[in-house]
Motif scaffolding. Structure first.
Motif: not given
Lengths: 417, 457
Positions: A139, A141, A143, A174, A189-191, A193-194, A197, A223, A228
């Motif tokens: 992934r 992204e 954050i 990103k 924010a955490l999806t 796609n993340t 963090f 997470c 993530a």
């Protein structure tokens, strides 16, 4: 006497001219305006010694590198002996030193963080952590939170909340920041796609802001749910600084990757590292030599780091940091109430403190006047109104008293002015 | 010449590999083993080391990609650590005599008006600093780099890299980079504009396969940069400090870049350090004066690093080591040229300057095979990550004539040793499908590990 003082001043001015000609005029202006206009000769124990022999309590410690004390003779001996027995080694090669440090570090970290990659500067370590997260998850992204500070290299700079970030055009894409301490914002924010963090548990450069335990527990859970990677920057908070081995111990959670600063060698050797889980290591197994660092697993540095970790285990400086930190906080808190017009607050954990002044001008002046009171410190990079105090972790009650008195003297001087 | 390894050392070696595999990377061992690079360096000195796994004496032809310009474990450099004033790394934002002295020394030996210094911690750190300096000073957004370029693995340095392999798993990286073929001035002319902040290149591409920038090419880049107000960045991290026969490679062409990045050999192989040196010109000075904290390096330019690096410069200058690199490089080169003439089915080309030499084989798979055969002869040589058919020979530049004679003999034997494998593989390589299989790195690793196990058995 006067001749000697004049000689020193003359020499100082001459060296400053040399420095301005080879570095930059801006740098000289900066060290003067930030209260660091001195020539460092070295350090011992809790003090920094300048070229004239004057001693200052070192509350800067190269942003928290000298946790075991300045000028540790035992570590210096290891450095000198190691350099006579081995050298850097070929960076692609396997070495006993790399293997032994990896094992020693694994035994020092929580069992889950059993794997390691060695780097040189803090930014590189954080960049490696972000790359590992992207590579492992597939992934892109990342954050982070507002108010953070991670270093000057690509990923680190992109996540840092500072004005320098915008000087160089668009950074690594990103990367987005959410408000620190806001679980809902993190959740949104955490999806899927993340990749990661990223945060510091205590924002050293931003008034030493930290959140409640529940925040970090929630981040851990979120997470895990999103798949993530949770990355914690321990470059300032690690190796005992907050009164615990690592700040995540203090806040009772375990990240997937911990970024470690130069405190890993007690500030004797430029080495940083990331410690991570065995699950993440599968990425480096699948893609060996995908992240290279010439000086990263320097064999001399590895030996110094092993010895430093031995010292951490033997001396447990986090215990002293917790005790002395408690005493210092109490005293600083008392002092701050006596200067309400200048000091807005004191915050911190262990021996990582921030004095928030009413504005940047006062914070800068505090750092300049600190020298006269016998200590050195630096302003926060994110919150320029804050002054960070991070002495060595081996300080005594006498040192605590001296730091508190020096802080009060500094404020008194400012008050008079 | 092999030394017998005691049972105790063998047990310790086993433990080292086990721990490395457990905590760092298991497959890195496998990857290295395929090229017989899974050695353990001990008794390091001069131009080599002893391999603790085989007891064999090795010539170090990789030198950690050019770090050991003063030789391995140089006693004079190590002695610098005995300075009684050393206490630790020192505070990164605070000046010291040693930091100023080192910076002055560096500025004094740097070409032209490269008089200004930023202290850094590593090669990648230097590149980050250089890119930021160019972007910040010009206020422009685009940077032109080279196909197959190698500048490091941190965020921006990786973005400047010209090999997708190192980048593709970590995308997206910093936008604004354009990559043009190395040595192609016309392609460069088409790529640059008044929006270009910098052209960055290794004047001799290292990892990309030892491609030497000609004087005309570098002068052409300089003119183009002058015309369009572009900053010219030379990455001399591998070529610097004598490696190519001059103290800096740029001296051959007389081209002074606007920014020069340094690291690796400045450390003497003893203590990490790096630096960026930039021209004393308004555009760069103005930016740094306005933003003196644009690139602070916490571990870079440390007190100890500056003491060691000053000594490295003294050693190189006092012994005019680059002249030795030039002389030994010529001798090495001639020997390799002779070898190529005798082995046209194995060696395609010899390239390089001074003691930064590259041997290009006919096929990619030959790089791994040669690494293996060279190791059997006692030569530690790595094939280029960005071009596996090219093997870099970057021995410590303190080598003397008998060292060159020795390594040439070993290479000759290694080439002879290749003939057995090539009798089988070269006919296969004529067919595209088999050639592709042979050039596949994973296939090579599996096959070579299998062959090594057979050999060991």
């Amino acid at each position: 006497m006067n001749t000697s003082i004049n000689k020193n001043i003359g020499e100082w001015e001459s060296l400053l001219r040399d420095a301005a000609s080879v570095f930059s005029k801006g740098l000289i202006e900066r060290i003067k305006s930030e209260g660091l206009a001195m020539l460092e000769k070295g350090g011992h124990g809790s003090v920094l010694v300048d070229s004239t022999g004057k001693e200052y309590i070192d509350c800067f410690t190269s942003a928290g590198s000298f946790n075991l004390g300045r000028g540790r003779a035992d570590l210096l001996r290891v450095l000198r002996e190691s350099a006579r027995q081995t050298d850097q080694g070929n960076f692609i090669a396997i070495s006993e030193e790399k293997a032994m440090l990896a094992q020693r570090l694994a035994s020092f970290m929580p069992p889950a963080l059993e794997c390691a990659l060695f780097t040189v500067v803090r930014g590189e370590a954080m960049d490696a952590a972000c790359k590992l997260a992207r590579g492992f998850t597939g992934r892109s992204e990342i954050i982070t939170v507002d108010g953070g500070w991670y270093g000057h290299t690509g990923f680190s700079l992109g996540m840092s909340d500072c004005c320098e970030r915008d000087l160089f055009g668009q950074g690594i894409p990103k990367i987005t920041a959410v408000p620190f301490g806001d679980v809902d914002a993190a959740r949104r924010a955490l999806t899927k796609n993340t990749a990661a963090f990223v945060l510091e548990t205590v924002q050293a450069e931003n008034g030493c802001r930290y959140a409640e335990e529940e925040y970090y527990a929630s981040l851990r859970r979120l997470c895990d749910e999103a798949g993530a990677i949770l990355i914690v920057d321990e470059s300032q908070t690690g190796f005992g600084r907050t009164g615990y081995r690592f700040s995540f111990d203090c806040f009772k959670f375990i990240p997937d990757i911990a970024v470690l600063g130069e405190a890993i060698t007690g500030g004797m050797f430029p080495m940083t590292a990331i410690a991570f889980t065995g699950r993440l290591k599968s990425f480096f197994d699948e893609h060996p030599l995908i992240h290279l660092c010439t000086f990263g697993g320097h064999d001399v540095g590895c030996r110094v780091a092993v010895s430093a970790i031995d010292l951490y285990v033997a001396e447990r400086p986090w215990e002293n940091a917790r005790r002395m930190g408690g005493l210092l906080f109490e005293r600083l808190d008392g002092i701050s109430t006596r200067y309400p017009g200048m000091v807005c607050g004191i915050e911190g954990k262990g021996l990582l403190f921030s004095i928030t002044m009413k504005d940047e001008v006062n914070a800068r002046r505090f750092c300049v006047e600190a020298g006269g009171s016998g200590f050195v410190c630096a302003r926060g990079r994110v919150n320029g109104s804050s002054v960070v105090l991070r002495p060595v972790l081996t300080i005594s009650e006498d040192d605590v008293r001296m730091i508190a008195e020096a802080v009060e003297n500094t404020l008194k001087t400012m008050n008079k002015g | 010449m092999k030394k017998k390894i005691s049972a105790g050392i063998l047990r310790l070696n086993k433990q080292v590999f086990k721990l490395f595999g457990k905590h760092i990377s298991k497959n890195q061992i496998r990857f290295l083993a395929a090229g017989h690079l899974d050695i353990l360096e001990s008794e390091r000195s001069g131009i080599g080391f002893e391999d603790r796994t085989s007891g064999r004496q090795f010539i170090d032809a990789f030198s950690s990609a050019g770090c050991f310009n003063v030789g391995r474990m140089n006693g004079e450099v190590i002695k610098a650590l005995d300075d009684p004033d050393i206490s630790d790394m020192g505070n990164y934002m605070v000046l010291s005599r040693n930091k100023i002295e080192f910076a002055k020394k560096l500025a004094a030996v740097s070409p032209g008006d490269l008089n200004r210094v930023v202290l850094t911690g590593s090669g990648a750190d230097s590149i980050e600093c250089a890119l930021k300096l160019a972007l910040g000073a010009t206020g422009r957004k685009s940077i032109v780099s080279m196909v197959n370029a190698y500048h490091g693995h941190s965020g921006f340095s990786l973005s400047a890299g010209g090999k997708d392999y190192y980048k593709q798993l970590f995308l997206p990286l910093k936008p604004g980079f354009i990559y043009v073929p190395f040595g192609d001035l016309d392609a460069m002319r088409k790529a640059v504009s008044r929006d270009t902040a910098a052209i960055i290149l290794e004047p001799v591409q290292g990892e990309g396969g030892i491609h030497v920038g000609s004087d005309d090419y570098l002068r052409g880049l300089r003119s183009l940069c002058d015309e369009l107000g572009i900053m010219l960045i030379f990455d001399e991290i591998q070529t610097g400090f004598g490696r190519t026969g001059r103290l800096f490679y740029s001296e051959y062409s007389g081209v002074v870049p606007d920014i020069m990045t340094l690291a690796k050999s400045i450390s003497g192989g003893v203590y990490p350090n790096g630096a960026v040196v930039y021209r004393d010109i308004d555009i760069l000075n103005g930016f740094v004066d306005a933003h003196p904290g644009f690139h602070d390096s916490f571990g870079g330019g440390s007190e100890i690093g500056c003491i060691v690096s000053s000594k490295v410069i003294d050693y190189l200058v006092d012994n005019v080591v680059w002249e030795n690199a030039g002389r030994m490089g010529d001798k090495f080169r001639k020997g390799l040229d002779r070898l190529m003439e005798k082995n046209p089915k194995i060696i395609r080309e010899i390239r390089g300057k001074g003691l930064m030499l590259g041997v290009e084989y006919l096929h990619e798979f030959m790089g791994v095979l040669m690494a293996d055969n060279l190791a059997k002869e006692g030569v530690f040589a790595a094939y280029s990550g960005n071009a596996p058919q090219v093997m870099r020979f970057m021995i410590p530049i303190t080598a003397v004539e008998r060292d060159i004679d020795s390594i040439l003999l070993k290479i000759e034997h290694a080439v002879k040793g290749m003939r057995f494998y090539l009798a089988l593989m070269l006919p296969l390589a004529r067919v595209m499908i088999f050639r592709n299989i042979l050039n596949n790195v994973n296939v090579l690793i599996a096959v070579n590990n299998f062959l090594r196990k057979l050999h060991l058995a």
